[in-house]
Design a protein around this motif. Sequence first.
Motif, PDB file in Angstrom:
ATOM      1  N   LYS A  35      -9.115   0.260  -5.469  1.00  0.00           N
ATOM      2  CA  LYS A  35      -7.797   1.444  -4.669  1.00  0.00           C
ATOM      3  C   LYS A  35      -8.532   2.869  -4.642  1.00  0.00           C
ATOM      4  CE  LYS A  35      -3.168   0.921  -5.926  1.00  0.00           C
ATOM      5  NZ  LYS A  35      -2.901   0.565  -4.773  1.00  0.00           N
ATOM      6  N   SER A  36      -8.746   3.695  -2.762  1.00  0.00           N
ATOM      7  CA  SER A  36      -9.520   4.412  -2.481  1.00  0.00           C
ATOM      8  C   SER A  36      -9.732   5.216  -3.081  1.00  0.00           C
ATOM      9  CB  SER A  36      -8.285   4.904  -1.672  1.00  0.00           C
ATOM     10  OG  SER A  36      -7.557   5.968  -1.378  1.00  0.00           O
ATOM     11  N   SER A  37     -10.827   6.510  -3.233  1.00  0.00           N
ATOM     12  CA  SER A  37     -10.555   7.697  -3.997  1.00  0.00           C
ATOM     13  C   SER A  37      -9.424   8.325  -4.585  1.00  0.00           C
ATOM     14  CB  SER A  37     -11.626   8.107  -3.509  1.00  0.00           C
ATOM     15  OG  SER A  37     -11.781   8.922  -2.142  1.00  0.00           O
ATOM     16  N   ASN A  38      -8.568   8.388  -3.022  1.00  0.00           N
ATOM     17  CA  ASN A  38      -7.105   9.197  -3.409  1.00  0.00           C
ATOM     18  C   ASN A  38      -6.001   8.823  -4.835  1.00  0.00           C
ATOM     19  OD1 ASN A  38      -7.521  10.729  -0.926  1.00  0.00           O
ATOM     20  ND2 ASN A  38      -7.058   9.656   0.142  1.00  0.00           N
ATOM     21  N   LYS A  90       0.710  -1.547  -0.109  1.00  0.00           N
ATOM     22  CA  LYS A  90      -0.164  -0.086   0.547  1.00  0.00           C
ATOM     23  C   LYS A  90       0.601   1.561  -0.043  1.00  0.00           C
ATOM     24  CE  LYS A  90      -4.318  -2.274   2.117  1.00  0.00           C
ATOM     25  NZ  LYS A  90      -5.393  -2.324   3.650  1.00  0.00           N
TER      26      LYS A  90
END
Length: 381
Positions: free
Chosen positions: A255-258, A222
């Motif tokens: 994956k995350s919005s970032n 990550k």
Amino acid sequence: MKLSNHNFVVFFITILVAANLSAETDSVPNAKSIYQAILKENGLEDKKKLGMDLGKLGSEEYILKLLKEESYWDRHAGISASKEFSSEKINQTLIDLYLEDYMTDDETGKLIEGSPDKFAKLLLGVYGKSKKSEDKKKILEVLRSSNSQEVISLYKKEINDPKSKFRSEAFDAFSANNWERENLFFRSFLEDKTLRYGVIKFIHDHGSKEDKPFMLELLKQKSTPAGECAVALNAIKKWGSYSEQEAEFLRSLQKSSNDDGIKIYSISLFGEMRSEPVRAELCKIADSAKSQNLRLLAAETLVGYQDVLNRPCLKKIAEEAYHPNRSKPGADDFIFAVLTLGFSNIVKGIRENNNRNEFLSRQSLLKKHLSLLDLKANDTK
């Protein structure tokens, strides 16, 4: 009167010397007339052709004059002449143009890079004296094909010096053409914070399937920076099996919005792959991602499925108003950085949401697709 053997030899030599002197005298006005013709000529290509003619005469004086002319077209003609004839003065002037003249530095750079060892001594002298960082970077770039031991020593010195401001430039330039001979040397800097990204890119460019586990491990972590992820994704595109590519595509979409930039990039790489888990993730993204550009790209990728299940997640993007692209760092802006990696030939699916007309055109195609899906759904009732 009969000439003795000695007198005949003297007479013959005298004739040869006179002929040579005559030829040399004739060459001066020829060089001058070509130089003047270049100044009068209006077309760049014609100037360059005349420059080559001037170079074949070997006139250092007029080549130098051209290289110092106010018109950059005339300087280009001088560069063409320099391809036919060179001298230390001409070479030094070419180096000066490469470092200082932005109107001709591409052309002089190509000329120097084509015969780097001819310019190496002069360039190394400039490198040692110059206080300008840009000069040093340009010299490191243009000498990358050199086989000179002095040049190789310079590259290694800069790469090995943790205090050098030019480590990355030296690494990139030196590794471009010496990757096979110096493979272990370049890989030895993998844990170096300054050079790590360059090493990973080097492994991608010059490695093999044996490096695939390393790239897969990068994608699992990550903490891996976005740039390294982009390189690793490309490596899996090169070396991975279908199931490995699909797995990394799905992982990227989840994956995350970032990580919107990574999502856009992975869609551009793997968007032709079809599976239900991938479809479901694309549907979520098309419906709810923050970036309008990402939602639009995901929706366009769903068109290939021709699946009525996609109707709910396509409706929002098909009807919403255009929003100017105000991406935060790490989203769409990430794509511009990725394109500098040399992967632009792979990234065919990325289309920036740059203006209203472009957006409306793409949106119109989605509406047509939705109409087709509605028709298909009615047939199944």
